[in-house]
Write a protein that holds these residues in place. Sequence first.
Motif, PDB file in Angstrom:
ATOM      1  N   ALA A   1       0.841  -1.207   0.000  1.00 41.62           N
ATOM      2  CA  ALA A   1       0.000   0.000   0.000  1.00 41.62           C
ATOM      3  C   ALA A   1       0.872   1.253   0.000  1.00 41.62           C
ATOM      4  N   HIS A   2       0.432   2.244  -0.754  1.00 41.10           N
ATOM      5  CA  HIS A   2       1.155   3.518  -0.752  1.00 41.10           C
ATOM      6  C   HIS A   2       0.790   4.328   0.493  1.00 41.10           C
ATOM      7  N   ASN A   3       1.697   5.211   0.874  1.00 45.69           N
ATOM      8  CA  ASN A   3       1.500   6.055   2.067  1.00 45.69           C
ATOM      9  C   ASN A   3       0.233   6.922   1.999  1.00 45.69           C
TER      10      ASN A   3
ATOM     11  N   THR B   1      12.492   8.254  -8.607  1.00 43.96           N
ATOM     12  CA  THR B   1      11.348   8.570  -7.749  1.00 43.96           C
ATOM     13  C   THR B   1      11.677   9.884  -7.052  1.00 43.96           C
ATOM     14  N   SER B   2      10.755  10.349  -6.227  1.00 46.56           N
ATOM     15  CA  SER B   2      11.020  11.599  -5.519  1.00 46.56           C
ATOM     16  C   SER B   2      12.125  11.404  -4.479  1.00 46.56           C
ATOM     17  N   ALA B   3      12.421  10.128  -4.137  1.00 50.25           N
ATOM     18  CA  ALA B   3      13.435   9.868  -3.106  1.00 50.25           C
ATOM     19  C   ALA B   3      14.847   9.808  -3.677  1.00 50.25           C
TER      20      ALA B   3
ATOM     21  N   ALA C   1       7.714  19.631   2.792  1.00 51.60           N
ATOM     22  CA  ALA C   1       7.033  19.616   1.487  1.00 51.60           C
ATOM     23  C   ALA C   1       7.530  18.477   0.604  1.00 51.60           C
ATOM     24  N   HIS C   2       6.661  18.069  -0.323  1.00 47.58           N
ATOM     25  CA  HIS C   2       7.007  17.034  -1.309  1.00 47.58           C
ATOM     26  C   HIS C   2       7.560  17.728  -2.549  1.00 47.58           C
ATOM     27  N   PRO C   3       8.576  17.125  -3.214  1.00 45.65           N
ATOM     28  CA  PRO C   3       9.163  17.782  -4.400  1.00 45.65           C
ATOM     29  C   PRO C   3       8.198  17.986  -5.569  1.00 45.65           C
TER      30      PRO C   3
ATOM     31  N   SER D   1      10.461  12.820  -0.010  1.00 44.01           N
ATOM     32  CA  SER D   1       9.446  11.884  -0.514  1.00 44.01           C
ATOM     33  C   SER D   1       8.522  11.549   0.658  1.00 44.01           C
ATOM     34  N   THR D   2       7.458  10.784   0.390  1.00 44.60           N
ATOM     35  CA  THR D   2       6.537  10.499   1.497  1.00 44.60           C
ATOM     36  C   THR D   2       7.221   9.697   2.613  1.00 44.60           C
ATOM     37  N   SER D   3       7.988   8.673   2.249  1.00 46.35           N
ATOM     38  CA  SER D   3       8.660   7.901   3.312  1.00 46.35           C
ATOM     39  C   SER D   3       9.765   8.721   3.975  1.00 46.35           C
TER      40      SER D   3
HETATM   41  P1  13P Z   1       6.365   9.153  -3.194  1.00 45.28           P
HETATM   42  O1  13P Z   1       5.553   8.336  -2.237  1.00 45.28           O
HETATM   43  O2  13P Z   1       7.332   8.305  -3.940  1.00 45.28           O
HETATM   44  O3  13P Z   1       6.990  10.317  -2.517  1.00 45.28           O
HETATM   45  O4  13P Z   1       5.372   9.675  -4.357  1.00 45.28           O
HETATM   46  C1  13P Z   1       4.345  10.527  -4.180  1.00 45.28           C
HETATM   47  C2  13P Z   1       3.231  10.340  -5.142  1.00 45.28           C
HETATM   48  O5  13P Z   1       2.661  11.269  -5.613  1.00 45.28           O
HETATM   49  C3  13P Z   1       2.821   9.015  -5.479  1.00 45.28           C
HETATM   50  O6  13P Z   1       1.682   9.085  -6.225  1.00 45.28           O
END
Ligand code: 13P
Length: 304
Positions: free
Chosen positions: A23-25, A128-130, A196-198, A213-215
């Motif tokens: 599952a995504h965050n 990815t954003s990470a 903030a998220h990129p 990134s979210t994690s």
């Molecule tokens: P991350 O969880 O890789 O930071 O991505 C964010 C996102 O928008 C996923 O849809």
Amino acid sequence: MELTDRQKEVRGWLEKRRAILLAHNYQPGEIQEVADFVGDSLGLSMTAAKTPAEVIVFCGVHFMAETAAILCPDKTVLLPRLDVGCYMADTVDAPRLRARKAELPGVPVVTYVNSTAAVKAESDICCTSANAAKVVNSLTSSRVLMVPDRNLALYTARYVTKEVLYWEGCCNVHDGLTAAEVLSCKAAHPQAVFVAHPECRPEVLDLAEVIRSTSGMLKFVREATAREFIIGTEMGIIYTLQKENPSKVFYSPSPGLLCPDMKRISLTDVVAALKENRHQISVPPEIRLPALKAVERMLAVPRD
Ligand code: 13P
Ligand code: SF4
């Protein structure tokens, strides 16, 4: 936390099918609670790549399940609903990317995983954003084209010495957050750290104390001594932040930080997916193999 009957039914079906639930965050809390792994796009790809499970149930959006199918062609990848798209992934398609590449011979294409398999197949490497800056730095050319997120490209350009060309795509959820909304939230909560998220706009990132990134956000908050945080990303992540940090306080700076696609899958859909083996996501070999090369090249770039 005690699982509900529906959640227990999901766990029972996962065992019966020897399946793993990723599952995504941004997923709703009730889904996160039954997942075997919750993470960001990079963590989800890495987990899919190494799981011994025979079936992967993906609670996220379509491109994420497709990435799992690219990495695990011999496994059954199930997406409980098919109507879970991604605005950003739809801002680029393979024919338009091919046309742009023809204008930029020799310039490698770095594609955000938030993209279709067909677009990944046209790319040299994913990111990815990470790991975006690390991925761009791993290339030898002096120029790169980043696709499809303009904001991630502009953010990455701050940390690399190469020229970063970009595609005019974005995530409507993150791009919609304005500097005025952040400033007003900061004024209301002057002690709060803005994370903030990129995928946010440059002027929003300029107001951030931390960009992750979210994690990366989850890790930062876990380790931070501050007590209050303004969360500049999709608000689903606040569920985990609050659960992991009960004494800390979280504010979302905008009601617009909600991705409807990330909220569509229910526990009922997950049970149906496992019972009826639906919806199986697969990628044809002529797309899968070049896409796999781009994803594997990314996974080979060392993490922190
Ligand atoms: P991350 O969880 O890789 O930071 O991505 C964010 C996102 O928008 C996923 O849809
Ligand atoms: Fe796509 Fe944005 Fe939703 Fe992530 S938050 S799935 S990038 S639309």
